[in-house]
Design an enzyme around this catalytic site. Structure first.
Site, mmCIF file in Angstrom:
data_model
loop_
_atom_site.group_PDB
_atom_site.id
_atom_site.type_symbol
_atom_site.label_atom_id
_atom_site.label_comp_id
_atom_site.label_asym_id
_atom_site.label_seq_id
_atom_site.Cartn_x
_atom_site.Cartn_y
_atom_site.Cartn_z
ATOM 1 C CB CYS A 24 -1.023 -0.183 1.746
ATOM 2 S SG CYS A 24 -2.221 -1.161 0.825
ATOM 3 C CG HIS A 68 2.035 -10.170 -4.087
ATOM 4 N ND1 HIS A 68 2.345 -9.976 -2.995
ATOM 5 C CD2 HIS A 68 3.686 -10.711 -3.925
ATOM 6 C CE1 HIS A 68 2.862 -10.257 -2.352
ATOM 7 N NE2 HIS A 68 3.824 -11.413 -3.039
HETATM 8 P P1 AMP Z 1 6.223 -13.421 -1.451
HETATM 9 O O1 AMP Z 1 7.773 -13.372 -0.793
HETATM 10 O O2 AMP Z 1 5.993 -13.608 -2.488
HETATM 11 O O3 AMP Z 1 5.282 -12.281 -0.665
HETATM 12 O O4 AMP Z 1 7.174 -11.877 -2.210
HETATM 13 C C1 AMP Z 1 6.638 -10.729 -1.728
HETATM 14 C C2 AMP Z 1 7.874 -9.695 -2.865
HETATM 15 O O5 AMP Z 1 7.993 -7.959 -2.690
HETATM 16 C C3 AMP Z 1 9.380 -11.041 -2.695
HETATM 17 O O6 AMP Z 1 9.704 -11.054 -3.881
HETATM 18 C C4 AMP Z 1 10.525 -9.924 -2.352
HETATM 19 O O7 AMP Z 1 11.532 -9.280 -2.856
HETATM 20 C C5 AMP Z 1 9.711 -8.182 -3.081
HETATM 21 N N1 AMP Z 1 10.220 -6.643 -1.969
HETATM 22 C C6 AMP Z 1 9.347 -7.244 -0.641
HETATM 23 N N2 AMP Z 1 9.407 -5.103 -1.025
HETATM 24 C C7 AMP Z 1 10.058 -4.634 -2.157
HETATM 25 C C8 AMP Z 1 10.333 -3.678 -1.767
HETATM 26 N N3 AMP Z 1 10.759 -2.536 -1.192
HETATM 27 N N4 AMP Z 1 10.096 -2.846 -3.877
HETATM 28 C C9 AMP Z 1 9.919 -4.451 -4.686
HETATM 29 N N5 AMP Z 1 10.194 -5.233 -4.170
HETATM 30 C C10 AMP Z 1 9.730 -5.553 -2.845
#
Ligand code: AMP
Length: 112
Positions: A6, A98
């Site tokens: 968000c 996501h």
């Molecule tokens: P999940 O583990 O399926 O919940 O995926 C979350 C994803 O968010 C992971 O692949 C992280 O690398 C990514 N992530 C976490 N923080 C950020 C951020 N600030 N910008 C872009 N991606 C992020």
């Protein structure tokens, strides 16, 4: 609500935008697990795919119409993988629905 995605959607935390419209936002994953790794999120906070319902599923349908456009813009002409992790066993680390778009090379045929 303290939600990382968000905050990214609102511009409070920087991201590398790939696509945006009134319903969804796409940006590059900060820790890519493939040569191309993008995330697509609904602007509406939905905690995970486990919280998709008749009331909120239209945004998910919309996202799936947008994903081919995003994939084309990222050059994923050879194909790609869409992943949505759910809950602790699914290793979901951010509790905002996501869809990972992974590609840019031949991916592993193993998914788990
Ligand atoms: P999940 O583990 O399926 O919940 O995926 C979350 C994803 O968010 C992971 O692949 C992280 O690398 C990514 N992530 C976490 N923080 C950020 C951020 N600030 N910008 C872009 N991606 C992020």
């Amino acid at each position: 609500m303290n939600c990382l995605f968000c905050a990214i959607i609102n511009g409070d935390i920087p991201s590398t935008k790939v696509y945006e419209d009134e319903k969804c936002y796409a940006f590059l994953d900060i820790a890519p697990q493939a040569p191309v790794h993008c995330l697509v999120v609904p602007k509406e906070h939905i905690a995970s795919a486990n919280e998709i319902s008749e009331d909120n599923s239209s945004v998910v349908a919309h996202i799936f119409t947008v994903i081919p456009k995003i994939a084309e813009s990222l050059g994923l002409s050879g194909g790609y993988r869409i992943v949505s992790n759910v809950g602790d066993d699914g290793c979901q680390s951010v509790k905002h629905l996501h869809f990972h778009i992974l590609g840019g090379e031949k991916l592993s045929d193993k998914m788990a």
